[in-house]
Scaffold this active site. Structure first.
Site, PDB file in Angstrom:
ATOM      1  CE  LYS A 167      38.433  33.020 -21.632  1.00 48.17           C
ATOM      2  NZ  LYS A 167      39.423  34.014 -22.393  1.00 48.17           N
ATOM      3  CE1 TYR A 182      34.920  33.607 -22.638  1.00 52.25           C
ATOM      4  CE2 TYR A 182      34.369  33.402 -20.132  1.00 52.25           C
ATOM      5  CZ  TYR A 182      34.758  34.006 -21.139  1.00 52.25           C
ATOM      6  OH  TYR A 182      35.502  35.195 -20.812  1.00 52.25           O
TER       7      TYR A 182
END
Length: 236
Positions: free
Chosen positions: A144, A140
């Site tokens: 990002k 994740y």
């Protein structure tokens, strides 16, 4: 986020993935937007597939004539410590969170430029995890961080056509995801936030609305706006 923008009478396209129950949810969202004074249509498409993103953009432009704002908000998590993370956990998160942003943005720019549209705004939803990293979120956090870099690249590549590209990095926000957190962990999380609370979805939506519609954002591009209660400042 869509509801906040709709209050100004804006026209929106709601993307949904073609899974059981998703069309009904998307249609309900469109109806609520109309009640708020806006207009909306729902278009199915998988953001991990470039061809779907191209078809979505074509349908959006055909329906409304032009598309002034693209908000890339699709995201998933499949958390695990790095030593335990499976290849499919890594790949699935990258496919939605990073490739999805790339495919949607690419399709948007291609379609808008082909239609001779001059100017538009792209807003990518990143995360403070992409700035700071986060244990158990190698996949994740990587996506990002990639979204932040992709945003800056798009800002440079498409400024000549007057497109502005910016990112929003939310911190810990009151969502269905945080609602599932262990209460003890949730309290520890609040303790590390200088403002001492989770953020509200409306506070992220307000930033998105500013970047999407406010004339004050007309000279802003390539930047990352942090909405995190002070987490990224390191001032805990």
């Amino acid at each position: 986020m869509a509801y906040d923008i709709a209050k100004d009478g804006q026209k929106l396209i709601i993307n949904y993935i073609d899974l059981p129950g998703m069309k009904e949810q998307a249609d309900e969202t469109c109806e609520e937007i109309k009640k708020l004074g806006g207009d909306a249509i729902a278009i199915a498409g998988d953001v991990t597939k470039a061809e779907d993103c191209t078809d979505m953009m074509k349908a959006a432009f055909e329906h409304f004539g032009q598309v002034d704002v693209l908000i890339n908000n699709a995201g998933i998590t499949k958390d695990n410590l790095m030593l335990r993370m499976k290849p499919d956990q890594w790949a699935a998160v990258l496919a939605v969170n990073l490739s999805g942003v790339f495919f949607c943005s690419q399709a948007y720019f291609k379609t808008a430029i082909k239609k001779k549209q001059h100017g538009g705004r792209v807003i990518n939803i990143a995360s403070v995890s992409g700035m700071l990293g986060n244990p158990g979120q190698a996949n994740y956090s990587s996506t990002k961080g990639g979204v932040i870099s992709l945003t800056r690249t798009c800002a440079r590549e498409f400024a000549y056509k007057n497109f502005k590209c910016n990112a929003i990095c939310p911190g810990f926000i009151e969502t269905a995801m945080t609602a599932k957190m262990d209460p003890a962990i949730l309290e520890k999380t609040k303790d590390m936030i200088p403002l001492g609370r989770l953020g509200k979805p409306s506070e992220v939506a307000a930033m998105a609305k500013f970047l999407a519609l406010n004339e004050g954002a007309d000279y802003i591009t390539g930047h990352c706006f942090v909405v995190d209660g002070g987490v990224a400042t390191g001032c805990t």
